[in-house]
Design a protein around this motif. Structure first.
Motif, PDB file in Angstrom:
ATOM      1  N   SER A   1       0.854  -1.188   0.000  1.00 46.16           N
ATOM      2  CA  SER A   1       0.000   0.000   0.000  1.00 46.16           C
ATOM      3  C   SER A   1       0.889   1.236   0.000  1.00 46.16           C
ATOM      4  CB  SER A   1      -0.924   0.004   1.224  1.00 46.16           C
ATOM      5  OG  SER A   1      -0.193   0.263   2.405  1.00 46.16           O
TER       6      SER A   1
ATOM      7  N   SER B   1      -7.107   1.827   6.057  1.00 41.24           N
ATOM      8  CA  SER B   1      -7.718   1.738   4.743  1.00 41.24           C
ATOM      9  C   SER B   1      -7.339   2.991   3.971  1.00 41.24           C
ATOM     10  CB  SER B   1      -9.252   1.597   4.827  1.00 41.24           C
ATOM     11  OG  SER B   1      -9.815   1.379   3.549  1.00 41.24           O
ATOM     12  N   GLN B   2      -7.466   2.916   2.667  1.00 40.37           N
ATOM     13  CA  GLN B   2      -7.162   4.068   1.833  1.00 40.37           C
ATOM     14  C   GLN B   2      -8.084   4.063   0.620  1.00 40.37           C
ATOM     15  OE1 GLN B   2      -2.990   3.056   0.990  1.00 40.37           O
ATOM     16  NE2 GLN B   2      -3.520   2.831  -1.164  1.00 40.37           N
ATOM     17  N   LYS B   3      -8.020   5.119  -0.161  1.00 44.72           N
ATOM     18  CA  LYS B   3      -8.924   5.295  -1.291  1.00 44.72           C
ATOM     19  C   LYS B   3      -8.795   4.145  -2.282  1.00 44.72           C
ATOM     20  CE  LYS B   3     -10.317   8.741  -4.720  1.00 44.72           C
ATOM     21  NZ  LYS B   3     -10.030  10.084  -5.294  1.00 44.72           N
ATOM     22  N   LEU B   4      -9.925   3.733  -2.832  1.00 41.88           N
ATOM     23  CA  LEU B   4      -9.952   2.632  -3.790  1.00 41.88           C
ATOM     24  C   LEU B   4      -9.156   2.990  -5.036  1.00 41.88           C
ATOM     25  CD1 LEU B   4     -11.182  -0.148  -4.599  1.00 41.88           C
ATOM     26  CD2 LEU B   4     -13.101   1.134  -5.570  1.00 41.88           C
TER      27      LEU B   4
ATOM     28  N   SER C   1      -7.327  -2.833  -3.655  1.00 39.67           N
ATOM     29  CA  SER C   1      -8.752  -3.123  -3.510  1.00 39.67           C
ATOM     30  C   SER C   1      -8.897  -4.508  -2.899  1.00 39.67           C
ATOM     31  CB  SER C   1      -9.469  -3.054  -4.856  1.00 39.67           C
ATOM     32  OG  SER C   1      -8.966  -4.042  -5.745  1.00 39.67           O
TER      33      SER C   1
ATOM     34  N   GLN D   1     -13.706  -3.527  -3.440  1.00 40.88           N
ATOM     35  CA  GLN D   1     -13.969  -2.308  -2.691  1.00 40.88           C
ATOM     36  C   GLN D   1     -12.693  -1.903  -1.956  1.00 40.88           C
ATOM     37  OE1 GLN D   1     -16.709  -0.582  -2.908  1.00 40.88           O
ATOM     38  NE2 GLN D   1     -18.136  -2.043  -3.829  1.00 40.88           N
ATOM     39  N   GLN D   2     -12.802  -0.890  -1.106  1.00 37.86           N
ATOM     40  CA  GLN D   2     -11.626  -0.457  -0.357  1.00 37.86           C
ATOM     41  C   GLN D   2     -11.087  -1.595   0.510  1.00 37.86           C
ATOM     42  OE1 GLN D   2     -12.784   4.204   0.438  1.00 37.86           O
ATOM     43  NE2 GLN D   2     -11.683   3.088   2.013  1.00 37.86           N
TER      44      GLN D   2
ATOM     45  N   ARG E   1      -5.192   7.829   7.734  1.00 34.20           N
ATOM     46  CA  ARG E   1      -5.834   6.656   7.133  1.00 34.20           C
ATOM     47  C   ARG E   1      -6.168   5.599   8.180  1.00 34.20           C
ATOM     48  NH1 ARG E   1      -1.580   7.277   3.000  1.00 34.20           N
ATOM     49  NH2 ARG E   1      -2.496   8.253   1.154  1.00 34.20           N
TER      50      ARG E   1
ATOM     51  N   THR F   1     -12.020   8.547   4.115  1.00 34.50           N
ATOM     52  CA  THR F   1     -12.801   8.297   2.908  1.00 34.50           C
ATOM     53  C   THR F   1     -14.298   8.254   3.163  1.00 34.50           C
ATOM     54  OG1 THR F   1     -12.595   5.905   3.194  1.00 34.50           O
ATOM     55  CG2 THR F   1     -10.893   7.008   1.901  1.00 34.50           C
TER      56      THR F   1
ATOM     57  N   TRP G   1     -14.167  -5.284   3.807  1.00 31.44           N
ATOM     58  CA  TRP G   1     -13.884  -4.164   2.930  1.00 31.44           C
ATOM     59  C   TRP G   1     -14.512  -2.910   3.536  1.00 31.44           C
ATOM     60  CZ3 TRP G   1     -17.334  -8.034   2.009  1.00 31.44           C
ATOM     61  CH2 TRP G   1     -18.674  -7.681   1.870  1.00 31.44           C
TER      62      TRP G   1
END
Length: 283
Positions: A97, A160-163, A168, A174-175, A186, A220, A242
């Protein structure tokens, strides 16, 4: 003549070169290589045993009160309403990531408190507007979820971070949600009240254990979700996790985004093990 582990024997073991059996020599080298791994404890069986012994060791849930109110510093479990499975992760299942490698988060039917499915809730250090001097978790507060110290040498944060095409979830696309060593925005999450109509009024109210709620990602605004989507890892077939901003026909979050916090355990009747108390009923 020397051979390494990538050498392949001839199909006919009777073939000889310079008065010695090449296939027999390769078999002997493979046996010596296996004995070296066996003596050093680097075989697949040894590695799997070490992973399982650390990840599946029993730990205790730690709560600051007995009235069901969640406090910062408590060690809790999270159960999904749709799948009735508990949030967990595998430290050996890593994906890249922007913040380094993250360990993929899943949900499992294992309801006993183990090192891999118990998380510590802490306040996000840069939380703005914290007007409550006590240590109680409230709706709208920003927090982080840390891995249990019995499982990881360094603390890992729920991340988590932007898709994106390269980041994914495996099946839902999804995220992706994982555990990361880097602590930044994040890794910030917040609790949302279960019913959207009363969400604004519930801002600042205390969070109770075994009460359905929504866990939203601050960066997000996607909600932590899980369903009956199989995901295979070294612990068997578990369920995928997700983050998504999906709503149902009533403009509310679907059951896959509903979670409950488990802060204590009750003994199972006529059983030697402990089982988690069931989550509170949904609306």
């Amino acid at each position: 003549m020397m051979f390494d582990k990538f050498c392949r024997p001839y199909t006919d073991p009777r073939v000889k070169e310079q008065n010695w059996n090449e296939s027999g020599a390769l078999i002997g080298l493979n046996q010596d290589h296996f004995q070296q791994k066996l003596s050093s404890g680097t075989t697949v069986l040894h590695q799997t045993t070490r992973i399982a012994s650390r990840a599946l060791q029993s730990v205790d849930l730690e709560s600051s009160s007995s009235d069901g109110v969640v406090h910062y510093g408590d060690c809790i479990m999270l159960v999904n309403e749709q799948s009735s499975a508990y949030l967990t992760f595998s430290n050996s299942d890593q994906v890249p990531s922007e913040d380094g490698s993250v360990a993929v988060v899943t949900t499992s039917a294992q309801d006993q408190p183990l090192a891999r499915n118990v998380f510590q809730i802490v306040r996000y250090p840069e939380q703005a507007g914290a007007t409550f001097p006590d240590n109680i978790v409230r709706y709208g507060d920003k927090f982080c979820l840390l891995s249990h110290p019995a499982y990881t040498d360094r603390p890992l944060f729920l991340h988590s971070q932007k898709l994106s095409p390269s980041f994914s979830s495996k099946t839902q696309r999804q995220q992706l949600v994982g555990m990361c060593q880097t602590m930044n925005y994040r890794c910030a999450w917040t609790f949302l009240y279960f019913t959207p109509q009363f969400r604004l009024e519930a801002e600042g109210q205390v969070v109770q254990a075994l009460t359905p709620l929504v866990i939203s990602h601050c960066a997000t605004r996607a909600n932590l979700s899980s369903g009956n989507v199989p995901y295979r890892n070294e612990f068997g077939v578990e369920l995928e996790v997700w983050a998504a901003s999906s709503l149902d026909a009533h403009r509310a979050e679907p059951p896959e985004s509903h979670w409950s916090l488990v802060a204590e355990y009750v003994p199972a009747p006529n059983a030697a093990t402990r089982t988690a108390a069931p989550p509170a009923a949904s609306r």
